[in-house]
Scaffold this motif. Structure first.
Motif, mmCIF file in Angstrom:
data_model
loop_
_atom_site.group_PDB
_atom_site.id
_atom_site.type_symbol
_atom_site.label_atom_id
_atom_site.label_comp_id
_atom_site.label_asym_id
_atom_site.label_seq_id
_atom_site.Cartn_x
_atom_site.Cartn_y
_atom_site.Cartn_z
ATOM 1 N N LYS A 19 -47.094 29.368 46.321
ATOM 2 C CA LYS A 19 -45.896 28.594 46.627
ATOM 3 C C LYS A 19 -44.920 28.754 45.475
ATOM 4 N N VAL A 20 -43.638 28.889 45.793
ATOM 5 C CA VAL A 20 -42.591 28.921 44.776
ATOM 6 C C VAL A 20 -41.611 27.793 45.097
ATOM 7 N N LEU A 21 -41.529 26.855 44.188
ATOM 8 C CA LEU A 21 -40.700 25.673 44.381
ATOM 9 C C LEU A 21 -39.459 25.773 43.501
ATOM 10 N N VAL A 22 -38.277 25.544 44.104
ATOM 11 C CA VAL A 22 -37.003 25.598 43.393
ATOM 12 C C VAL A 22 -36.353 24.221 43.500
ATOM 13 N N PHE A 23 -35.928 23.656 42.365
ATOM 14 C CA PHE A 23 -35.304 22.336 42.401
ATOM 15 C C PHE A 23 -34.511 22.101 41.124
ATOM 16 N N ILE A 55 -37.006 25.335 48.636
ATOM 17 C CA ILE A 55 -36.015 24.666 47.793
ATOM 18 C C ILE A 55 -36.040 23.199 48.167
ATOM 19 N N GLU A 56 -36.355 22.374 47.194
ATOM 20 C CA GLU A 56 -36.664 20.970 47.456
ATOM 21 C C GLU A 56 -35.696 20.058 46.726
ATOM 22 N N GLN A 57 -35.158 19.079 47.435
ATOM 23 C CA GLN A 57 -34.365 18.059 46.768
ATOM 24 C C GLN A 57 -35.306 17.111 46.019
ATOM 25 N N ILE A 58 -34.810 16.612 44.923
ATOM 26 C CA ILE A 58 -35.627 15.777 44.027
ATOM 27 C C ILE A 58 -36.162 14.537 44.762
#
Length: 304
Positions: A109-113, A143-146
């Motif tokens: 998984k690659v998470l961007v935030f 891409i995840e909002q906080i």
């Protein structure tokens, strides 16, 4: 104490794993002999994917940092409701290429935030980063909002200005944290580079850090430890940062900087603005904490 044990104790102390100051029963020069020059990878060009591939190749490739099955965080600057041309956020094409490289290396998984300064949905959209990540069309890239529930209190055992702060859980629990700041002017800190980009994973009232910002950022760097720092200098904001707005304040350099040493990355990036590394308080403070090298003469720079 033998030489191997001495080096181990120094390492544990430097990362905050022990508060015991090592006993210098052998000459400290032995440790200096073990230390290799910090390696910094530099690439220039207009093709974002090729730029990312080149700086990574000069460091041994993304597989040196991301292993199959890893949970990876790619942390750009998405703080401002600005377009890519305005230079206030990380170039979306650079972010896209880094995420793609991590996926290719086998990331689970690659998470961007980022914790934005302006309204989050507009920042994610107008920066172009949300669209760029989604264009990969890979369910592993998110891409995840906080989520405010994910901020957890973290003790900063080596901190002097900071001893405790709330930090985003994913930033400290992931297998690989890749810091991807944009290089730009900042009205308070002079420049905002890699160390300053860590503020995007902090909870609470970040304004309280500004009274001793340089030391605070260095203290945070003892617990927020990117495996890799990639500084986006494809467009640098010369004035009116960090928010910018006027494209006349932006200079196109088509440059990317990468290093496992966050201090070295910031030190070199300062020179792009005609500044010396010691002009940036966070660079000096982090160097004094032993978190990396700021002497340009001691940094090995590789460029194809």
């Amino acid at each position: 104490m033998d030489r191997r044990q001495f080096i181990r104790e120094i390492f544990l102390w430097s990362v905050g794993a022990t508060l015991t100051i090592p006993r210098f029963n052998i000459l400290p020069e032995a440790l200096a002999a073990e230390k290799q020059a910090s390696l910094l990878s530099l690439a220039k060009g207009e093709d974002s994917a090729a730029l990312v591939a080149q700086v990574l190749r000069q460091l041994g490739g993304m597989a040196q940092f991301v292993r199959p099955g890893d949970r990876v965080v790619v942390k750009p600057n998405i703080g401002w409701d600005r377009s890519p041309e305005q230079g206030a956020n990380t170039n979306p094409l650079i972010v896209k290429a880094i995420v793609a490289q991590a996926l290719e290396a086998g990331a689970k998984k690659v998470l961007v935030f980022d914790r934005t300064c302006n309204e989050q949905r507009r920042c994610y959209s107008n920066s172009g980063i949300e669209k760029a990540v989604n264009e990969l069309n890979d369910p592993r890239a998110v891409i995840e909002q906080i989520d405010q529930r994910k901020f957890v209190p973290v003790n900063i055992s080596r901190g002097t200005a900071l001893t405790k702060w709330e930090i985003y859980k994913d930033a400290i629990d992931c297998d690989c944290y890749i810091n991807v700041p944009v290089a730009k002017h900042h009205g308070l800190s002079g420049l905002t580079l890699g160390l300053k980009n860590s503020m995007g994973v902090l909870g609470g009232n970040r304004g309280n850090l500004h009274h001793d910002l340089g030391q605070s950022l260095a203290d945070l760097a003892t617990v927020i430890r990117p495996r890799l720092t990639i500084i986006d200098a494809t467009r640098i904001l010369l004035r009116n940062g960090p928010q910018g707005g006027d494209v006349k304040d932006v200079k196109k350099l088509d440059t990317l900087i990468a290093s496992t040493d966050p201090v070295a990355a910031d030190a070199y990036a300062a020179t792009l603005f005609g500044m010396q590394p010691d002009a940036i308080a966070s660079t000096v403070a982090a160097y004094k904490l032993g978190l990396g090298e700021m002497d340009l003469a001691r940094i090995k720079i590789v460029q194809a």
